[in-house]
Design an enzyme around this catalytic site. Structure first.
Site, mmCIF file in Angstrom:
data_model
loop_
_atom_site.group_PDB
_atom_site.id
_atom_site.type_symbol
_atom_site.label_atom_id
_atom_site.label_comp_id
_atom_site.label_asym_id
_atom_site.label_seq_id
_atom_site.Cartn_x
_atom_site.Cartn_y
_atom_site.Cartn_z
ATOM 1 N N THR A 1 -2.804 130.089 -16.174
ATOM 2 C CA THR A 1 -1.149 129.842 -16.031
ATOM 3 C C THR A 1 -0.599 130.989 -17.086
ATOM 4 O OG1 THR A 1 -1.509 128.253 -17.676
ATOM 5 C CG2 THR A 1 -1.355 127.565 -15.064
ATOM 6 N N ARG B 1 -0.865 135.041 -17.940
ATOM 7 C CA ARG B 1 -0.214 136.129 -17.317
ATOM 8 C C ARG B 1 -1.323 136.680 -16.472
ATOM 9 N NH1 ARG B 1 4.223 134.440 -17.590
ATOM 10 N NH2 ARG B 1 5.866 135.108 -18.541
ATOM 11 N N ASN C 1 -4.556 142.881 -25.097
ATOM 12 C CA ASN C 1 -5.568 141.740 -24.314
ATOM 13 C C ASN C 1 -5.356 141.694 -22.800
ATOM 14 O OD1 ASN C 1 -3.026 140.550 -23.724
ATOM 15 N ND2 ASN C 1 -3.539 138.749 -24.807
ATOM 16 N N GLU D 1 1.519 139.576 -8.339
ATOM 17 C CA GLU D 1 2.422 138.561 -7.890
ATOM 18 C C GLU D 1 3.994 139.075 -7.878
ATOM 19 O OE1 GLU D 1 1.864 135.651 -11.160
ATOM 20 O OE2 GLU D 1 3.756 136.474 -12.035
ATOM 21 N N LYS E 1 2.306 126.817 -28.211
ATOM 22 C CA LYS E 1 2.621 125.595 -28.021
ATOM 23 C C LYS E 1 1.869 124.948 -26.511
ATOM 24 C CE LYS E 1 6.898 127.591 -27.930
ATOM 25 N NZ LYS E 1 6.493 128.816 -28.596
ATOM 26 N N ILE E 2 1.924 125.996 -25.520
ATOM 27 C CA ILE E 2 1.272 125.374 -24.176
ATOM 28 C C ILE E 2 -0.263 125.055 -24.321
ATOM 29 C CG2 ILE E 2 0.864 126.091 -21.767
ATOM 30 C CD1 ILE E 2 3.385 127.808 -21.912
ATOM 31 N N ASP F 1 -8.191 131.966 -30.749
ATOM 32 C CA ASP F 1 -6.727 132.323 -30.998
ATOM 33 C C ASP F 1 -6.772 133.004 -32.229
ATOM 34 O OD1 ASP F 1 -3.897 132.513 -31.771
ATOM 35 O OD2 ASP F 1 -3.630 131.037 -30.284
ATOM 36 N N HIS G 1 3.582 131.188 -9.738
ATOM 37 C CA HIS G 1 4.096 131.033 -10.993
ATOM 38 C C HIS G 1 5.130 129.478 -10.995
ATOM 39 C CE1 HIS G 1 4.897 133.954 -14.190
ATOM 40 N NE2 HIS G 1 5.073 132.803 -14.590
ATOM 41 N N PRO H 1 -0.064 134.967 -24.469
ATOM 42 C CA PRO H 1 0.886 135.901 -24.007
ATOM 43 C C PRO H 1 0.045 137.351 -23.489
ATOM 44 C CG PRO H 1 1.198 135.388 -25.938
ATOM 45 C CD PRO H 1 0.200 134.669 -25.762
ATOM 46 N N ASP I 1 -2.192 130.358 -11.079
ATOM 47 C CA ASP I 1 -0.778 130.350 -10.929
ATOM 48 C C ASP I 1 -0.175 131.521 -11.274
ATOM 49 O OD1 ASP I 1 1.661 128.527 -10.584
ATOM 50 O OD2 ASP I 1 2.004 128.944 -12.790
HETATM 51 P P1 NAI Z 1 3.223 130.664 -27.883
HETATM 52 O O1 NAI Z 1 3.879 131.876 -28.408
HETATM 53 O O2 NAI Z 1 3.695 129.361 -28.302
HETATM 54 O O3 NAI Z 1 1.671 130.792 -28.013
HETATM 55 C C1 NAI Z 1 0.832 131.699 -27.702
HETATM 56 C C2 NAI Z 1 -0.567 131.833 -28.611
HETATM 57 O O4 NAI Z 1 -1.326 132.987 -27.920
HETATM 58 C C3 NAI Z 1 -0.335 132.007 -29.756
HETATM 59 O O5 NAI Z 1 -0.845 131.100 -30.922
HETATM 60 C C4 NAI Z 1 -1.048 133.293 -30.091
HETATM 61 O O6 NAI Z 1 -1.528 133.546 -31.462
HETATM 62 C C5 NAI Z 1 -2.299 133.348 -29.122
HETATM 63 N N1 NAI Z 1 -2.408 134.622 -28.771
HETATM 64 C C6 NAI Z 1 -1.939 136.025 -28.860
HETATM 65 N N2 NAI Z 1 -2.919 136.930 -28.519
HETATM 66 C C7 NAI Z 1 -3.989 136.269 -28.109
HETATM 67 C C8 NAI Z 1 -5.160 136.716 -27.882
HETATM 68 N N3 NAI Z 1 -5.692 137.992 -27.559
HETATM 69 N N4 NAI Z 1 -6.189 135.703 -27.377
HETATM 70 C C9 NAI Z 1 -6.020 134.444 -27.762
HETATM 71 N N5 NAI Z 1 -5.115 133.752 -28.045
HETATM 72 C C10 NAI Z 1 -3.949 134.895 -28.077
HETATM 73 O O7 NAI Z 1 3.532 130.832 -26.543
HETATM 74 P P2 NAI Z 1 3.348 129.498 -25.279
HETATM 75 O O8 NAI Z 1 4.817 128.949 -25.051
HETATM 76 O O9 NAI Z 1 2.359 128.598 -25.592
HETATM 77 O O10 NAI Z 1 3.385 130.463 -23.960
HETATM 78 C C11 NAI Z 1 1.972 131.329 -23.699
HETATM 79 C C12 NAI Z 1 2.254 131.834 -22.499
HETATM 80 O O11 NAI Z 1 2.324 131.052 -21.350
HETATM 81 C C13 NAI Z 1 3.413 132.780 -22.373
HETATM 82 O O12 NAI Z 1 3.258 133.913 -22.950
HETATM 83 C C14 NAI Z 1 3.400 133.019 -20.934
HETATM 84 O O13 NAI Z 1 2.606 134.176 -20.754
HETATM 85 C C15 NAI Z 1 2.774 131.724 -20.242
HETATM 86 N N6 NAI Z 1 3.643 131.155 -19.406
HETATM 87 C C16 NAI Z 1 3.496 130.815 -18.196
HETATM 88 C C17 NAI Z 1 4.311 129.928 -17.459
HETATM 89 C C18 NAI Z 1 4.291 129.659 -15.992
HETATM 90 O O14 NAI Z 1 5.096 129.168 -15.378
HETATM 91 N N7 NAI Z 1 2.900 130.204 -15.504
HETATM 92 C C19 NAI Z 1 5.561 129.571 -18.023
HETATM 93 C C20 NAI Z 1 5.805 129.912 -19.667
HETATM 94 C C21 NAI Z 1 4.732 130.702 -20.090
#
Ligand code: NAI
Length: 332
Positions: A232, A234, A211, A263, A155-156, A175, A294, A206, A258
C-alpha cells in the site's frame, strides 16, 4: 475566502461541504476537471485553488494563477510532487498540504488486503454467489504465531506493526530511522533478514530514487516460500514484472496490491469501457492476488481529516498565521 477545487468527486464534495459548517469565512466551488494550464483560467476571481495528486501545477499553471492574483495553492493530499515549488517560490506563492491524515486507515486496509488475498475472501464470496460451496483452492494461513515484516515504520507502518502484533504475530521492522515508539513491539533487522524470516511482508515506505524497485527479483528470491506480500506504499517500490514472476513461481503465496507502477491512468477513474492494460489484467488473472486502486486511505475519518486540515490551512493563510501551522503542512 473563495476557493476553486479541482479534480473533485462526489465524496470530496460531501466531506468538504460537511466541514464547511465550521468555516463560515470560506466558500468553495467544485470542478470535476483537474488543474492544468487550460483549466487554471477558470480560477479568475478566486482567492485560492485546491489541487490533488494528479494535478499539473507546474510553471505555466502557476504563472496563470499568479496572473489572477492567486497566491495560495492548497493540496488536499500529502504529496506535493505535482507542484513546481521553485516556480511557486519565485512567484511568492504559498503551497500548503495535508501531511498525514489517518495512518490507521491505510494500515487497516493493508491487513484487509492480506486477509482477502491469502484467505481468498473475494473468491469465496463469488463462489457462494454462484451456489458453489466448495472449499478447494481457498486454503489460507493462520497469521497468529507467524512473523510479519514491516518495511517503513513511520506513521502508517507503526499502525500496521501494532495491528499485526495484536494478531499475535512476531513483528520485524526495517527502516533507516527506527521508530522509538515501537520499542517492545518491533524487532528492527536488516532488510535481507526481514525478507528471509517474514510470513507476511507489508510495504509502508515512501518512494525515493534510492528505493525504486527495492522489491526486485533478488529481493523476492530471499523471501520465504509462500509469503503473503502487501503493497500500500507506492507502486515504484516494486518491480511489477518481478512480482508477477514471483507469483507465477509460487514464491509469493498471495499478494494484496493497492498501488502498482502502471496505475497512473487508472487511479480514481471509471474506465470500465476501456480494455485492461496488460499489468492490471495480469495481476487480476491470479486467483491469489487482490488488486485495488489506491483505495487504502479512503475512509470517512480520513476524508474528514483531509477536509479539516485543508480548511485550517486556508484559514491560517487568511489570518497570517501560517507560521503557527504544524511544520509538515507548509511546503513553501
Ligand atoms: P512517514 O513519513 O510517517 O513514514 C515513512 C517511513 O519510511 C519513515 O519512518 C522513513 O524513515 C521510512 N523509510 C524511508 N526510506 C525507507 C526505506 N528505503 N526502507 C524502509 N523504510 C524507509 O510516512 P507515512 O505517513 O507512514 O506514509 C508512508 C507511505 O505510505 C507514503 O509515503 C505513501 O507512499 C504511502 N501512502 C499510501 C496511501 C494509499 O492510499 N495507498 C495513502 C497515504 C500514504
Amino acid at each position: 475566502m473563495k476557493i476553486l477545487f479541482y479534480d473533485t468527486f462526489d465524496y470530496d464534495k460531501s466531506s468538504f461541504e460537511n466541514a464547511l459548517k465550521d468555516y463560515p469565512d470560506i466558500t468553495i466551488d467544485f470542478l470535476e476537471a483537474d488543474l492544468n494550464p487550460m483549466t487554471a483560467t477558470l480560477a479568475n476571481g478566486y482567492d485560492a485553488v485546491c489541487g490533488f495528486v494528479n494535478s499539473d501545477i507546474k510553471a505555466m499553471t502557476l504563472e496563470i494563477l499568479a496572473g489572477f492574483g492567486i497566491k495560495l495553492v492548497l493540496m488536499r493530499c500529502a504529496g506535493f510532487d505535482a507542484v513546481n515549488l521553485d516556480v511557486a517560490r519565485d512567484l511568492g506563492m504559498s503551497v500548503l498540504r495535508v501531511p498525514g491524515y489517518s495512518p490507521e486507515a491505510i494500515a487497516e486496509f493493508a491487513l484487509g488486503l492480506a486477509l482477502a488475498a491469502d484467505r481468498h475472501i473475494v473468491r469465496g464470496y463469488n463462489r457462494v454467489r454462484e451456489n458453489d460451496y466448495s472449499l478447494s483452492g481457498l486454503l489460507g494461513t493462520t497469521f497468529h504465531g507467524k512473523t510479519a515484516g514491516i518495511v517503513g515504520t513511520g506513521k502508517i507502518g507503526a499502525a500496521m506493526c501494532k495491528i499485526v502484533a495484536g494478531l499475535g504475530m512476531r513483528v520485524l521492522g526495517y527502516d533507516p530511522y527506527p521508530n522509538p515508539s515501537l520499542e517492545g513491539i518491533v524487532e528492527y533487522v536488516e532488510l535481507d533478514e526481514l525478507l528471509a524470516q517474514s510470513d507476511l511482508i507489508s510495504l509502508h515506505s515512501p518512494l525515493f530514487e534510492s528505493n525504486y524497485h527495492m522489491i526486485d527479483d533478488d529481493a523476492i528470491a530471499k523471501m520465504k516460500d509462500g509469503v503473503v506480500f502487501v503493497n500500500t506504499g507506492r507502486g515504484g517500490l516494486v518491480d511489477t514484472q518481478a512480482l508477477i514472476r514471483g507469483i507465477r513461481s509460487h514464491k509469493i503465496g498471495a499478494a494484496g496490491i493497492d498501488v502498482y507502477e502502471e496505475e497512473g491512468p487508472n487511479v480514481f477513474k471509471n474506465r470500465s469501457s476501456a480494455v485492461f492494460e496488460s499489468v492490471t489484467s495480469t495481476l487480476c488473472a491470479f486467483p491469489n492476488v487482490v488488486v485495488t486502486s489506491h483505495q487504502a486511505f479512503f475512509t470517512r475519518g480520513a476524508l474528514d481529516a483531509i477536509a479539516h486540515t485543508t480548511l485550517d490551512n486556508a484559514m491560517a493563510y487568511v489570518n497570517g498565521t501560517v507560521d503557527q501551522l504544524p511544520k509538515p503542512n507548509v511546503v513553501c
